[in-house]
Design a protein around this motif. Structure first.
Motif, PDB file in Angstrom:
ATOM      1  N   HIS A  18       8.005  -3.248   6.043  1.00 46.97           N
ATOM      2  CA  HIS A  18       6.761  -2.523   5.743  1.00 46.97           C
ATOM      3  C   HIS A  18       6.998  -1.020   5.682  1.00 46.97           C
ATOM      4  O   HIS A  18       6.551  -0.347   4.731  1.00 46.97           O
ATOM      5  N   GLN A  20       9.830   0.632   5.253  1.00 52.66           N
ATOM      6  CA  GLN A  20      10.692   1.015   4.144  1.00 52.66           C
ATOM      7  C   GLN A  20       9.912   1.028   2.829  1.00 52.66           C
ATOM      8  O   GLN A  20      10.107   1.901   1.972  1.00 52.66           O
ATOM      9  N   ARG A  21       9.000   0.066   2.671  1.00 57.10           N
ATOM     10  CA  ARG A  21       8.172   0.031   1.463  1.00 57.10           C
ATOM     11  C   ARG A  21       7.276   1.261   1.394  1.00 57.10           C
ATOM     12  O   ARG A  21       7.106   1.845   0.319  1.00 57.10           O
ATOM     13  N   ARG A  22       6.724   1.691   2.518  1.00 57.75           N
ATOM     14  CA  ARG A  22       5.866   2.870   2.534  1.00 57.75           C
ATOM     15  C   ARG A  22       6.659   4.131   2.190  1.00 57.75           C
ATOM     16  O   ARG A  22       6.164   5.020   1.482  1.00 57.75           O
ATOM     17  N   ASP A  24       9.367   4.227   0.296  1.00 55.56           N
ATOM     18  CA  ASP A  24       9.674   4.155  -1.139  1.00 55.56           C
ATOM     19  C   ASP A  24       8.446   4.495  -1.982  1.00 55.56           C
ATOM     20  O   ASP A  24       8.551   5.195  -2.992  1.00 55.56           O
ATOM     21  N   GLU A  25       7.270   4.005  -1.568  1.00 54.50           N
ATOM     22  CA  GLU A  25       6.046   4.285  -2.308  1.00 54.50           C
ATOM     23  C   GLU A  25       5.714   5.781  -2.300  1.00 54.50           C
ATOM     24  O   GLU A  25       5.200   6.318  -3.284  1.00 54.50           O
TER      25      GLU A  25
END
Length: 200
Positions: A18, A20-22, A24-25
């Motif tokens: 979660h 890491q996705r934030r 990247d976003e």
């Protein structure tokens, strides 16, 4: 991310995907403090330092070589925070504002340092408890610890920020005598030490 060696399992590992996705976003434009707030919203209270240390070995931020090449040094930023605003040049002021916009944690630290300096200058020691509560709430490494240390002798610190009397002169004289004593250690007796102290 550190490679080539095993990393110890952590209870924070379940949040890795979660977070890491934030990152990247956001294109890397997200801070540890903001990630900590997101975890809190999801019902997971995590100490700032624990999340920071874990993130260093588990998460990846996009490289930004161009920005890093022009970024001011840590020494420069600390100087801008601790110096009086009127002593900063126009160029330093511009760079400092850019740094504060980029890093909310530094912006908070700057406000806390300024408020503490104002208490020192205006002798408003009555504001110290409110300052300590604000510093603790901010959860900033260094400043939070400093604020906690003030509570160990709150009455004395409050008096130091309120009354105009100071033991600075006495402490300076004691340190001067200690310096002379160290310089003469094993070289002279009490009589010479006594004369040098009087001459100073």
């Amino acid at each position: 991310m550190v490679t080539g060696r095993r990393t110890r399992a952590s209870h924070l590992d379940i949040h890795q995907a979660h977070l890491q996705r934030r990152i990247d976003e956001a294109g890397g434009a997200i801070t540890i403090k903001e990630l900590r707030a997101e975890l809190a919203d999801r019902g997971h209270q995590v100490p700032y330092t624990s999340l920071r240390d874990w993130a260093r070995s588990r998460l990846q931020w996009p490289d930004a070589p161009a920005r890093a090449a022009t970024a001011p040094s840590v020494r420069a930023v600390v100087g801008w925070i601790t110096r009086h605003p009127d002593t900063l040049t126009e160029d330093e002021t511009t760079q400092f504002k850019a740094v504060l916009v980029t890093c909310p944690e530094l912006d908070q630290a700057h406000d806390l340092v300024r408020d503490f300096a104002r208490m020192l200058a205006l002798r408003t020691g009555a504001d110290l408890p409110d300052w300590i509560n604000t510093a603790r709430t901010a959860q900033l490494p260094g400043i939070t610890g400093f604020a906690h240390g003030l509570t160990t002798d709150l009455a004395a610190v409050t008096a130091g920020l309120t009354v105009r009397w100071s033991s600075g002169g006495t402490e300076g004289a004691v340190n001067r005598v200690k310096k002379i004593k160290r310089q003469l250690y094993s070289r002279a007796g009490f009589e010479l030490l006594h004369k040098m102290i009087l001459l100073q």
